[in-house]
Design an enzyme around this catalytic site. Structure first.
Site, mmCIF file in Angstrom:
data_model
loop_
_atom_site.group_PDB
_atom_site.id
_atom_site.type_symbol
_atom_site.label_atom_id
_atom_site.label_comp_id
_atom_site.label_asym_id
_atom_site.label_seq_id
_atom_site.Cartn_x
_atom_site.Cartn_y
_atom_site.Cartn_z
ATOM 1 N N SER A 272 4.838 -0.507 1.231
ATOM 2 C CA SER A 272 4.474 0.102 -0.059
ATOM 3 C C SER A 272 5.670 0.892 -0.555
ATOM 4 C CB SER A 272 3.294 1.061 0.118
ATOM 5 O OG SER A 272 3.732 2.279 0.702
ATOM 6 N N ASP A 273 5.624 1.363 -1.791
ATOM 7 C CA ASP A 273 6.626 2.342 -2.186
ATOM 8 C C ASP A 273 6.098 3.722 -1.770
ATOM 9 O OD1 ASP A 273 8.895 3.557 -3.118
ATOM 10 O OD2 ASP A 273 8.863 2.639 -5.098
ATOM 11 N N TRP A 274 6.920 4.721 -1.962
ATOM 12 C CA TRP A 274 6.644 6.088 -1.507
ATOM 13 C C TRP A 274 5.289 6.580 -2.037
ATOM 14 C CZ3 TRP A 274 9.913 9.219 1.489
ATOM 15 C CH2 TRP A 274 9.542 10.557 1.574
ATOM 16 N N GLU A 275 4.316 6.670 -1.147
ATOM 17 C CA GLU A 275 2.966 7.138 -1.502
ATOM 18 C C GLU A 275 2.288 6.286 -2.566
ATOM 19 O OE1 GLU A 275 3.094 11.362 -2.295
ATOM 20 O OE2 GLU A 275 3.429 11.810 -0.173
ATOM 21 N N SER A 276 2.789 5.061 -2.786
ATOM 22 C CA SER A 276 2.197 4.271 -3.873
ATOM 23 C C SER A 276 0.779 3.820 -3.541
ATOM 24 C CB SER A 276 3.078 3.067 -4.235
ATOM 25 O OG SER A 276 3.032 2.087 -3.228
#
Ligand code: BGC
Length: 743
Positions: A272-276
């Site tokens: 995932s992207d950062w906290e996405s």
């Protein structure tokens, strides 16, 4: 010719992959559910130290990867805890944003794209990998292959521009550079194709914003570089932050499962992207972290970056039968397979002394070469450039970026240091300082500064000199993630500084360092020459000096269209024709319309009253000290059948008095389609070098598969019909021919 493997090698690779498969399988069999979920979690490292909580989590087998730990001793200790103190001894993936260099900083990716040179781009990624592995990094979050047609978006700096073909070629080159011949090699790192997908189409260029992209455009434009990266063997994908057509990319099953896994058969892991994942609740797509974890897992996000929704909820959801164990196993398998492929089980530790020095001569040379080929000469009136030192007693060097080693590195530099940068002032002094006086005046404190206190000194310096070089642009922070701009003018009073220099009557050369296309039309009348250097990195100064003083000719070409004014955005070369395309004749100028003018039929075409229909500089544009003329375009056939190829050729002659490199470009238009086709599409390019007077015939082979596009039914087809084809030095090239494809 694509390199063909020998039969032995194929067997070797197949055996190797079977061995890995069975090791993954064996390991998986011995894992508890908590350990599986642990592998699916990526945690932020301490950055120079190890927080107790992180060490404990690794010990308990709850961490598959860490990111942002560049201290090799700390990385080795983290690996030791994972390998020696956790039950199963599974080493860690160590991720870092090595975007355009580690210590040796290369031009920002958009700058590298201006080189139109896959060899240079691959070399940059290779150097980056070789330097990064010294710190124990085994995974980079690059290349970013989001197509973007909006220079307001700050992350355009990190992109490879507006065109799917160019982006595919260069993105794949980066993948090859990072990953090397084989991932197992001690100087290879896993690459990551990001951000899947549509992130570059954020509304209004505001970062993280909604992307609405019809499926047909998605497939014909935005997905193409990702497919190319998958085909090039990229080890991982990263999901995008954005809401894509109403469903955040991170939970988008159509994208992540149907397209990526089922259609493309992609086997690598997805992060995932950062906290996405948890942000899907902020989007209003899920109620809470648990539901967000569910949607992400169902879409097929194998690893969660930074947040902890997988760690907090996946086990429960499996226990409750909401998510099957088989699904978790498939995801963990992909993570473990990458760890085996990287050889981490054999060698989890890093000994920096086994690797070449950082910032070594050959790395700096590669960075200089990349910076040199990235610079785009946009204007060169009366052949102001190159400046000839023999004819110069003194030059004035002005501007906030003429001697700033930090700003020239650009965005996304975690590990590069300003002290290693060579600035324009340093390089020009080194190159010509013995014979030419250099009158340096910064004149503006920053690119945004409004105080003109330094201008009189600057004017004095120019008056005392034979020419002025003014280095202006944007500071590094003005582009990059979350750093979008609504106005893309040259900031602060830099235009006034250029005007002040020009007021002396001396020749003025403007060098622009920026993270995006800027709307520079207002400065063009004051500049005799303009060299666009993007943020050129560590070796920006020497590259620019060599170009300014004619040791090499500029050869970069724009990877993105330059608008005249921001209101033209989005403006790109591969637009559709519309039912009412504008021409010079149909376009009316707001200043030429008389008062109380009736609404006439004149001007009933697609343009802006106050900007016309053309950009300031088209995609593919860039001048050289050589003068290249294109003549005699021919096609080997007038008509070819589906499945066949034809050659398109033209002569290129250097009519100038300098040798130089030219990027020869091939464009095609499919006149009629089941869905409308762009008015031009890049289908090939080649860099050639020509001496003065030299002529070369360049041929491109076009196969009918190269003409394929996704039709209304989302099938990839080449349709019989008429085609136009151009060869030239930009997307505006006039030399064209036609051919037909028959059934
Ligand atoms: C960015 C990614 C990056 C990640 C890790 C995110 O904010 O969107 O591109 O790789 O952070 O630093």
């Amino acid at each position: 010719m694509h390199g063909e493997r020998t039969p032995e090698l194929v067997v070797d690779n197949a055996q190797h992959s079977d061995i890995i498969q069975s090791r993954v399988h064996d390991l998986l069999m011995s894992m508890g559910l908590d350990e599986k979920v642990g592998q699916m979690s990526q945690l932020q490292a301490g950055g120079g130290w190890i927080p107790d909580e992180l060490a404990d989590s690794i010990r308990r087998g709850q961490v598959g990867s860490v990111l942002n730990e560049p201290d090799v001793e700390v990385v080795n200790e983290l690996q030791r805890i994972a390998v020696e103190e956790s039950r199963l001894g599974i080493p860690l993936l160590v991720g870092r944003d090595v975007i355009h260099g580690y210590k040796t900083i290369f031009p920002i990716p958009l700058g590298q794209a201006a080189s139109w040179n896959p060899t240079v781009v691959e070399a940059g990624a290779r150097v980056s990998a070789e330097e990064a592995v010294r710190s124990g990094i085994n995974w980079t979050f690059a290349p970013m292959i989001d197509i973007t047609r909006d220079p307001r978006w700050g992350r355009i700096a990190e992109s490879l521009g507006e065109d799917p073909y160019l982006c595919s070629e260069l993105g794949s080159a980066m993948v090859r550079g990072f990953q090397g011949e084989t991932l197992t090699a001690s100087d290879s790192i896993a690459a990551c194709a990001k951000h899947f997908a549509g992130y570059g189409a954020a509304e209004g260029g505001r970062d993280y914003n909604t992307a609405n992209i019809p499926e047909n455009e998605m497939r014909n434009v935005y997905l193409r570089p990702f497919k190319a990266a998958a085909d090039a063997g990229v080890a991982t994908f990263m999901s995008a932050f954005c809401d894509l057509n109403g469903v955040p990319a991170t939970g988008n099953q159509w994208l992540m499962d149907q397209v990526l896994r089922q259609e493309w058969r992609y086997q690598g892991m997805v992060v995932s992207d950062w906290e996405s994942i948890v942000e899907m609740s902020v989007h209003g797509f899920t109620h809470d972290d648990e539901q967000a974890a569910y949607e992400a897992a169902m879409a097929g996000i194998d690893m969660e970056m930074a947040s902890s929704s997988y760690r907090d909820h996946l086990e429960n959801m499996v226990d409750q039968g909401k998510i099957s164990l088989e699904q978790i196993d498939r995801m963990v398998e992909r993570i473990l397979r990458l760890k085996f492929e990287l050889g981490l089980f054999e060698q989890p530790y890093t000994d920096p002394s086994q690797h070449p020095e950082l910032l070594n001569k050959s790395n700096l040379k590669a960075a200089k070469q990349a910076a040199m080929q990235s610079c785009v000469l946009l204007k060169n009136e009366h052949q102001t450039l190159p400046l000839l030192p023999a004819k110069l007693d003194a030059i004035a060097l002005l501007g906030p970026l003429a001697d700033d080693g930090f700003e020239q590195m650009g965005t996304w530099v975690f590990d590069g240091e300003a002290c290693h940068s060579v600035t324009c002032l340093q390089a020009i002094t080194e190159l010509i300082g013995r014979t030419t006086e250099i009158n340096y005046v910064k004149a503006l404190e920053t690119t945004r500064a409004a105080s003109e206190d330094g201008f009189s000194e600057a004017i004095e310096a120019v008056t005392q000199s034979d020419a002025a070089v003014v280095v202006v642009g944007e500071e590094a922070f003005m582009s990059g993630e979350a750093h979008s701009r609504a106005s893309i003018d040259l900031p602060g009073h830099q235009k006034a500084l250029i005007e002040a220099a020009a007021s002396t009557g001396k020749p003025v050369v403007v060098v622009i360092m920026a993270g995006r296309p800027l709307t520079i039309e207002p400065i063009l009348e004051y500049a005799d020459a303009v060299l666009y250097a993007w943020h050129p990195g560590t070796m920006g100064g020497p590259a620019i000096a060599d170009l300014l003083f004619g040791l090499e000719s500029p050869s970069g070409k724009l990877p993105v269209t330059f608008p005249k004014v921001v209101g033209q955005v989005p403006i790109h070369y591969a637009q559709k024709n519309t039912g009412r395309p504008a021409t010079e004749e149909t376009c009316i100028d707001i200043n030429e319309v008389p008062p109380r003018a009736p609404q006439t039929s004149l001007g009933m075409t697609s343009f802006h009253l106050d900007a016309g229909f053309k950009p300031l500089f088209p995609f593919g544009f860039g001048l050289s000290y050589g003068r290249f003329q294109y003549v005699k375009i021919t096609t080997s056939h007038h008509s070819i059948g589906l499945g066949q190829s034809l050659d398109v050729s033209a002569d290129i002659v250097n009519m100038g008095s300098y040798a130089g490199e030219e990027v020869v470009q091939l464009y095609v238009r499919d006149l009629v389609g089941n869905v409308t086709r762009p008015i031009k599409e890049l289908k090939g390019f080649r860099r050639i070098r020509l001496k003065p007077g030299e002529r070369q015939r360049i041929s491109f082979r076009l196969h009918t598969d190269d003409l394929a596009f996704f039709n209304r039914d989302m099938q990839l087809v080449t349709e019989p019909g008429q085609f136009h084809v151009w060869i030239g030095g930009s997307s505006d090239a006039p030399l064209w021919a036609e051919f037909e494809v028959h059934a």
